[in-house]
Scaffold this motif. Structure first.
Motif, short mmCIF file in Angstrom:
data_model
loop_
_atom_site.label_atom_id
_atom_site.label_comp_id
_atom_site.label_asym_id
_atom_site.label_seq_id
_atom_site.Cartn_x
_atom_site.Cartn_y
_atom_site.Cartn_z
N TRP A 33 -19.92 8.52 12.91
CA TRP A 33 -19.43 8.91 14.23
C TRP A 33 -19.95 10.26 14.69
CZ3 TRP A 33 -17.58 5.85 17.71
CH2 TRP A 33 -16.97 6.38 18.84
N HIS A 34 -19.87 11.26 13.83
CA HIS A 34 -20.27 12.61 14.25
C HIS A 34 -21.78 12.77 14.34
CE1 HIS A 34 -16.25 14.12 14.54
NE2 HIS A 34 -15.97 13.54 13.39
N ALA A 35 -22.53 11.84 13.78
CA ALA A 35 -23.98 11.88 13.89
C ALA A 35 -24.48 11.14 15.13
CB ALA A 35 -24.62 11.28 12.64
N MET A 36 -23.61 10.36 15.74
CA MET A 36 -24.00 9.60 16.94
C MET A 36 -24.14 10.53 18.14
SD MET A 36 -21.45 6.34 17.10
CE MET A 36 -21.39 5.07 15.88
N GLU A 37 -25.02 10.17 19.03
CA GLU A 37 -25.13 10.86 20.31
C GLU A 37 -23.88 10.51 21.13
OE1 GLU A 37 -27.53 12.92 21.42
OE2 GLU A 37 -28.61 12.75 19.52
N ARG A 38 -23.51 11.39 22.03
CA ARG A 38 -22.31 11.18 22.84
C ARG A 38 -22.35 9.84 23.58
NH1 ARG A 38 -19.92 12.55 28.02
NH2 ARG A 38 -17.71 12.93 27.67
N ALA A 39 -23.49 9.49 24.13
CA ALA A 39 -23.62 8.22 24.88
C ALA A 39 -23.34 7.02 23.98
CB ALA A 39 -25.01 8.11 25.49
N GLU A 40 -23.78 7.09 22.74
CA GLU A 40 -23.53 5.99 21.80
C GLU A 40 -22.04 5.91 21.46
OE1 GLU A 40 -25.12 4.21 17.54
OE2 GLU A 40 -25.75 6.22 18.14
N ARG A 41 -21.40 7.07 21.26
CA ARG A 41 -19.96 7.07 20.99
C ARG A 41 -19.19 6.47 22.16
NH1 ARG A 41 -21.07 12.43 19.16
NH2 ARG A 41 -20.08 13.23 21.03
N LEU A 42 -19.55 6.86 23.37
CA LEU A 42 -18.88 6.34 24.56
C LEU A 42 -19.09 4.83 24.70
CD1 LEU A 42 -19.57 9.21 27.11
CD2 LEU A 42 -17.44 8.72 25.89
N ALA A 43 -20.28 4.36 24.36
CA ALA A 43 -20.56 2.92 24.41
C ALA A 43 -19.69 2.15 23.42
CB ALA A 43 -22.04 2.65 24.16
N VAL A 44 -19.55 2.68 22.22
CA VAL A 44 -18.69 2.05 21.22
C VAL A 44 -17.25 2.06 21.71
CG1 VAL A 44 -17.74 2.23 18.88
CG2 VAL A 44 -20.20 2.53 19.25
N MET A 45 -16.80 3.20 22.22
CA MET A 45 -15.42 3.32 22.68
C MET A 45 -15.12 2.34 23.81
SD MET A 45 -14.68 7.42 22.13
CE MET A 45 -14.39 7.70 23.80
N ALA A 46 -16.10 2.05 24.64
CA ALA A 46 -15.91 1.12 25.75
C ALA A 46 -15.69 -0.31 25.26
CB ALA A 46 -17.11 1.16 26.69
N GLN A 47 -16.11 -0.60 24.05
CA GLN A 47 -15.98 -1.96 23.48
C GLN A 47 -14.71 -2.16 22.66
OE1 GLN A 47 -19.34 -2.60 20.95
NE2 GLN A 47 -20.82 -2.01 22.50
N LEU A 48 -14.04 -1.09 22.31
CA LEU A 48 -12.97 -1.18 21.31
C LEU A 48 -11.78 -2.04 21.73
CD1 LEU A 48 -13.01 2.43 19.86
CD2 LEU A 48 -14.08 0.36 18.94
N ALA A 49 -11.30 -1.90 22.94
CA ALA A 49 -10.14 -2.69 23.37
C ALA A 49 -10.45 -4.19 23.32
CB ALA A 49 -9.69 -2.27 24.76
#
Length: 67
Positions: A33-49
Motif C-alpha cells: 500500500w505505501h509503495a503504491m502511487e496515490r492514483a493506484e491507491r485511489l483506484a483500489v479504494m474505488a473498487q472496495l465497496a
C-alpha cells in the motif's frame, strides 16, 4: 488514518475470499500500500465497496477509540 487508506484498524482476512473484513483489500494490496502511487491507491479504494458486496461480506466497523 490517512485519507489515502481505507484501513479501519480491523485487520482480519476472510479465508474464503482473501479480503480484509475491515477494508476489503487483499494481503498483497495491504503489503504494498505505501509503495503504491496515490492514483493506484485511489483506484483500489474505488473498487472496495463493490468488491466486498460481490463477495457477500459486510465490513467490520472500527472500534471506537478510548479516551
Amino acid at each position: 488514518m490517512s485519507k489515502d487508506t481505507p484501513c479501519v484498524a480491523v485487520c482480519m482476512i476472510d479465508p474464503k475470499t482473501k479480503l480484509c473484513f475491515g477494508c476489503g483489500r487483499t494481503l498483497p494490496e495491504i503489503a504494498r500500500w505505501h509503495a503504491m502511487e496515490r492514483a493506484e491507491r485511489l483506484a483500489v479504494m474505488a473498487q472496495l465497496a463493490a468488491r466486498m458486496a460481490e463477495a457477500g461480506l459486510q465490513p467490520i466497523a472500527a472500534s471506537p477509540r478510548r479516551a
